[in-house]
Design an enzyme around this catalytic site. Structure first.
Site, short mmCIF file in Angstrom:
data_model
loop_
_atom_site.label_atom_id
_atom_site.label_comp_id
_atom_site.label_asym_id
_atom_site.label_seq_id
_atom_site.Cartn_x
_atom_site.Cartn_y
_atom_site.Cartn_z
N HIS A 65 35.38 39.94 2.70
CA HIS A 65 36.83 40.18 2.69
C HIS A 65 37.12 41.68 2.66
O HIS A 65 37.96 42.18 3.41
CB HIS A 65 37.48 39.56 1.44
N ARG A 103 33.59 34.48 11.16
CA ARG A 103 32.17 34.62 10.85
C ARG A 103 31.36 33.88 11.91
O ARG A 103 31.00 34.44 12.92
CB ARG A 103 31.86 34.04 9.46
N SER A 129 33.31 32.83 -0.05
CA SER A 129 33.59 32.62 -1.48
C SER A 129 32.80 31.41 -1.97
O SER A 129 32.26 31.39 -3.08
CB SER A 129 35.08 32.38 -1.69
P1 ADP Z 1 40.86 30.53 3.51
O1 ADP Z 1 40.80 29.55 2.39
O2 ADP Z 1 42.22 30.73 4.10
O3 ADP Z 1 39.77 30.40 4.57
P2 ADP Z 1 39.31 32.68 2.46
O4 ADP Z 1 39.62 33.48 1.24
O5 ADP Z 1 38.10 31.83 2.43
O6 ADP Z 1 40.61 31.89 2.77
O7 ADP Z 1 39.22 33.65 3.71
C1 ADP Z 1 40.30 34.46 4.13
C2 ADP Z 1 39.98 35.06 5.48
O8 ADP Z 1 38.86 35.93 5.36
C3 ADP Z 1 39.59 34.06 6.56
O9 ADP Z 1 40.12 34.50 7.79
C4 ADP Z 1 38.09 34.12 6.58
O10 ADP Z 1 37.58 33.77 7.84
C5 ADP Z 1 37.87 35.59 6.29
N1 ADP Z 1 36.55 35.82 5.72
C6 ADP Z 1 36.01 35.25 4.65
N2 ADP Z 1 34.75 35.70 4.43
C7 ADP Z 1 34.51 36.61 5.41
C8 ADP Z 1 33.38 37.42 5.78
N3 ADP Z 1 32.23 37.35 5.08
N4 ADP Z 1 33.49 38.22 6.86
C9 ADP Z 1 34.64 38.25 7.57
N5 ADP Z 1 35.72 37.50 7.30
C10 ADP Z 1 35.66 36.70 6.24
#
Ligand code: ADP
Length: 162
Positions: free
Chosen positions: A17, A90, A128
């Protein structure tokens, strides 16, 4: 002025993130990290805990805001005067869902664009969910999450702090 909303559950924020946030700040004038309140899945960390971790990790960046929202992301983005919803990609697994959401949002409000950034290669396997799984089994998540998150996971699960 370009404003992007970066929505998600951030349960908890990871270095994946954070990488996206840093890169987003290079492209957009203003970035709003928006924590969704109405997530169906049972969260591991409370909203306040998640916000505190984000605040500490982002460390008062002048062009970055941290907020919560309820309801449709697209409505929130429009209310904030944002022209972009920023999402990360990802693996191929992210693609189908993200494509559906982006098209649905476009249908709901044509004036806000969804933009994607590819994950940095060192974080393509970081989510996460995987971070929580590893920590709950007492594995080390060092280097995958900000220090504050390592500490919070250690408090919750007894996982290593280094
Ligand atoms: P959601 O529950 O909406 O998927 P997340 O907190 O899991 O929320 O993720 C928010 C955003 O961050 C999403 O677009 C997800 O694809 C992106 N994201 C999460 N982890 C990564 C990562 N390791 N690299 C790039 N983007 C990420």
């Amino acid at each position: 002025m370009s404003t992007a909303v970066y929505p998600g559950s951030f349960d908890p924020i990871t270095n994946g993130h954070l990488g996206l946030i840093k890169r987003g700040l290079e492209v957009f004038d203003r970035l709003i990290i928006a924590v969704a309140l109405n997530v169906r899945k049972e969260p591991c960390f409370s909203i306040d805990e998640r916000l505190d971790m984000i605040r500490e990790a982002v460390n008062n960046h002048p062009r970055c805001e941290i907020d919560t929202f309820e309801g449709l992301t697209i409505n929130y983005a429009a209310d904030k005067g944002a022209n972009v919803i920023l999402r990360g990609l990802r693996a191929v697994a992210d693609f189908e869902y993200e494509l559906q959401m982006a098209n649905m949002n476009k249908k709901l409000n044509n004036s806000v664009e969804t933009m994607f950034m590819m994950t940095e290669e060192e974080y393509f396997f970081v989510s996460s969910k995987t971070v929580k799984e590893v920590a709950s089994l007492k594995g080390s998540v060092k280097g995958l999450v900000p220090t504050v998150v390592t500490r919070k996971l250690a408090e919750k699960f007894g996982s290593p702090v280094d």
